[in-house]
Scaffold this active site. Structure first.
Site, PDB file in Angstrom:
ATOM      1  CE  LYS A   1     -20.028  -1.528 -11.385  1.00 51.74           C
ATOM      2  NZ  LYS A   1     -20.036  -2.508 -10.658  1.00 51.74           N
TER       3      LYS A   1
HETATM    4  C1  LIG Z   1     -20.460  -3.455 -11.057  1.00 53.01           C
HETATM    5  C2  LIG Z   1     -19.664  -4.907  -9.987  1.00 53.01           C
HETATM    6  C3  LIG Z   1     -19.337  -5.715 -10.428  1.00 53.01           C
HETATM    7  C4  LIG Z   1     -19.629  -6.685 -11.630  1.00 53.01           C
HETATM    8  O1  LIG Z   1     -18.215  -5.855 -12.548  1.00 53.01           O
HETATM    9  P1  LIG Z   1     -18.747  -5.533 -14.067  1.00 53.01           P
HETATM   10  O2  LIG Z   1     -17.456  -4.324 -14.945  1.00 53.01           O
HETATM   11  O3  LIG Z   1     -19.852  -4.951 -14.144  1.00 53.01           O
HETATM   12  O4  LIG Z   1     -18.509  -6.985 -14.516  1.00 53.01           O
HETATM   13  C5  LIG Z   1     -19.050  -7.072  -9.105  1.00 53.01           C
HETATM   14  N1  LIG Z   1     -18.800  -6.574  -8.117  1.00 53.01           N
HETATM   15  C6  LIG Z   1     -19.210  -5.508  -7.557  1.00 53.01           C
HETATM   16  C7  LIG Z   1     -19.398  -4.825  -6.016  1.00 53.01           C
HETATM   17  C8  LIG Z   1     -19.605  -4.620  -8.644  1.00 53.01           C
HETATM   18  O5  LIG Z   1     -20.165  -3.131  -7.967  1.00 53.01           O
END
Ligand SMILES: *Cc1c(COP(=O)(O)O)cnc(C)c1O
Length: 507
Positions: free
Chosen positions: A116
């Site tokens: 993120k």
């Molecule tokens: C947010 C997240 C995901 C999923 O990503 P999306 O964009 O919501 O599909 C997968 N792995 C981790 C570690 C995340 O923080």
């Protein structure tokens, strides 16, 4: 370039407006009116560039109301100056796991150790510039519903950013101890964190309701505050994610792993809200040579079923798993994919979203299902298989991966088994540091695991057992003070928001 709403294609706003607002007023998501194209000659050029230059090139193609200087400044602030380990935001680990052609794209070298950061280190800069462009003098109140990682990454991105405040909601029992600690110890004068009695979908639904609540919006307006979103419903969250797919491909070109024009790769994405994999889909549409987009889910396999059958049905048990950032039954960004696949038919999309909101279910037509099958493969695995994969990759490759990444590796193994596709180079997106989920990862790789040890003892043990370094942000966390302990019922989220906004409110 302008942006339309997935639920009303006659809405047309600038990118600054789309990023400032986060979500369209009728509840739809903003999408670009057309996608820019990148040719092989562009890729040849980009392969010699660093990450920030690649980011500037791709962002510029979408943000036509930003100057090149502005974009360069935003990108520089986000990705240089030590925010990411060695200023390398998206390095690739080369594994040749048995008969597979697997490359791990590590997106967790930023300040919160999850992917993120790739978007949320950049979004605050894009947002503050966007607010100036639409001549808003109002404070932006960022509302976030998080399944764990978005919350911390958003807090870290927005802390003490002028003209912004941020309120994060997370499900009380739906995040890992490390994620909880990361959020509850957050520093900064413009931040607030609140647990809710419910799961991630409750948090997300609550936040979406607050965004469109007329009374709350009226109160905010009186106080010169406007809502914005740092969830992947915001276009400014999605756009930075397109960059690393291009960057990974260019790295593979530069290293000679890809040496033919148009040579295709598979991309495997551990998926929750469908943001990350949607960015890969956009990259493919923009000209990146991609064979299959492989959507990996945990036991909350609503997307596996949808991509296989064309029926989206959230009426099922919600599972709390060891990959909590994927514990989601309503994947918001699917709406953007549907809009694209229907040829921008916002009435049809709005209809499905209404069915989803009322009955929890919708079904797409055969022509769309065929397109889904051409583009995507989907699979899932449960917690036991996730741990088994962590153990296997560690033993065979001496590579330690987190629970989310392990789900992707497992589903990729299933794909290779089923389709016998051992040839296509495959980028597996690695979304979090194993140290964020030390309990599960340690129990997978170590025989003398003790469930009763503290989270930081497990972190230490994981490092001792595997000889891998603990990421600096996790080391620092141990001595931080807990600042936020509030827990609120899901129907009281609006009041928590008003409190954060500094607005007195009586029912
Ligand atoms: C947010 C997240 C995901 C999923 O990503 P999306 O964009 O919501 O599909 C997968 N792995 C981790 C570690 C995340 O923080």
């Amino acid at each position: 370039m302008n942006y339309h709403s997935t639920r009303n294609s006659s809405v047309s706003v600038s990118s600054a407006q789309a990023i400032s607002q986060g979500i369209s007023s009728e509840g739809g998501l903003f999408v670009p009116e057309k996608l820019p194209c990148f040719l092989y000659s562009d890729l040849l050029e980009l392969q010699h560039c660093g990450y920030t230059e690649r980011a500037v090139r791709i962002l510029s193609a979408f943000l036509s109301d930003f100057t090149a200087e502005e974009i360069t400044e935003c990108v520089g602030k986000a990705y240089t100056g030590g925010k990411f380990e060695q200023d390398r935001p998206a390095p690739i680990s080369y594994l040749q796991n048995g008969k597979m052609n697997m490359y791990l794209l590590e997106l967790w070298h930023g300040p919160t150790c999850a992917f993120k950061d790739m978007a949320l280190q950049l979004l605050p800069h894009l947002l503050t510039k966007s607010l100036k462009k639409i001549q808003s003098s109002r404070t932006a109140l960022i509302l976030v519903a998080t399944s764990g990682d978005t919350g911390k990454a958003a807090l870290e991105g927005f802390k003490d950013v002028d003209g912004t405040r941020i309120q994060v909601f997370y499900p009380e029992n739906g995040v890992s101890p490390m994620q909880k600690r990361q959020m509850n110890t957050q520093e900064g004068n413009n931040v607030a964190v609140c647990a809710i009695e419910g799961n991630f979908d409750d948090a997300q639904t609550g936040v979406k309701k607050i965004f469109t609540d007329p009374e709350i919006n009226r109160l905010l307006e009186q106080n010169h505050i406007m809502f914005s979103s740092a969830n992947s419903i915001n276009w400014g969250r999605l756009l930075p994610q397109i960059v690393y797919y291009f960057s990974a491909y260019c790295d593979l070109m530069a290293n000679g792993e890809i040496d033919r024009e148009g040579e295709k790769v598979n991309i495997v994405v551990p998926t929750g809200n469908f943001g990350n994999i949607l960015a890969a889909y956009y990259a493919k549409k923009m000209g990146l040579p991609v064979k299959k987009l492989i959507c990996a889910s945990n036991a909350n396999n609503v997307l596996t079923d949808f991509l296989n059958t064309g029926i989206y049905d959230r009426n099922r048990d919600f599972h709390t798993t060891i990959s909590p950032s994927m514990d989601i039954l309503v994947s918001s960004n699917l709406e953007r994919l549907l809009y694209d696949l229907t040829g921008n038919d916002s009435a049809r999309v709005a209809g499905w979203m209404k069915e989803l909101a009322t009955g929890g279910r919708y079904q797409v037509d055969g022509d769309i299902l065929n397109r889904l099958h051409e583009l995507f493969c989907a699979g899932f695995c449960d917690d036991a298989a996730t741990k088994e994969t962590i153990r296997e990759i560690y033993r065979k490759e001496n590579y330690l991966c987190d629970t989310h990444t392990a789900v992707a590796v497992n589903v990729y193994q299933q794909y290779v088994e089923a389709k016998k596709d051992t040839e296509t180079p495959t980028i597996v997106v690695s979304t979090a540091s194993p140290y964020k989920f030390a309990d599960s990862v340690l129990s997978a790789v170590s025989a003398d695991y003790s469930a009763d040890a503290s989270e930081f003892e497990k972190v230490q043990a994981l490092s001792a057992v595997t000889g891998t370094p603990i990421p600096a942000p996790i080391v620092r966390l141990e001595s931080k003070k807990v600042r936020f302990t509030a827990i609120c019922p899901k129907d009281k989220m609006g009041e928590a928001v008003l409190k954060t906004a500094g607005i007195k409110y009586t029912v």
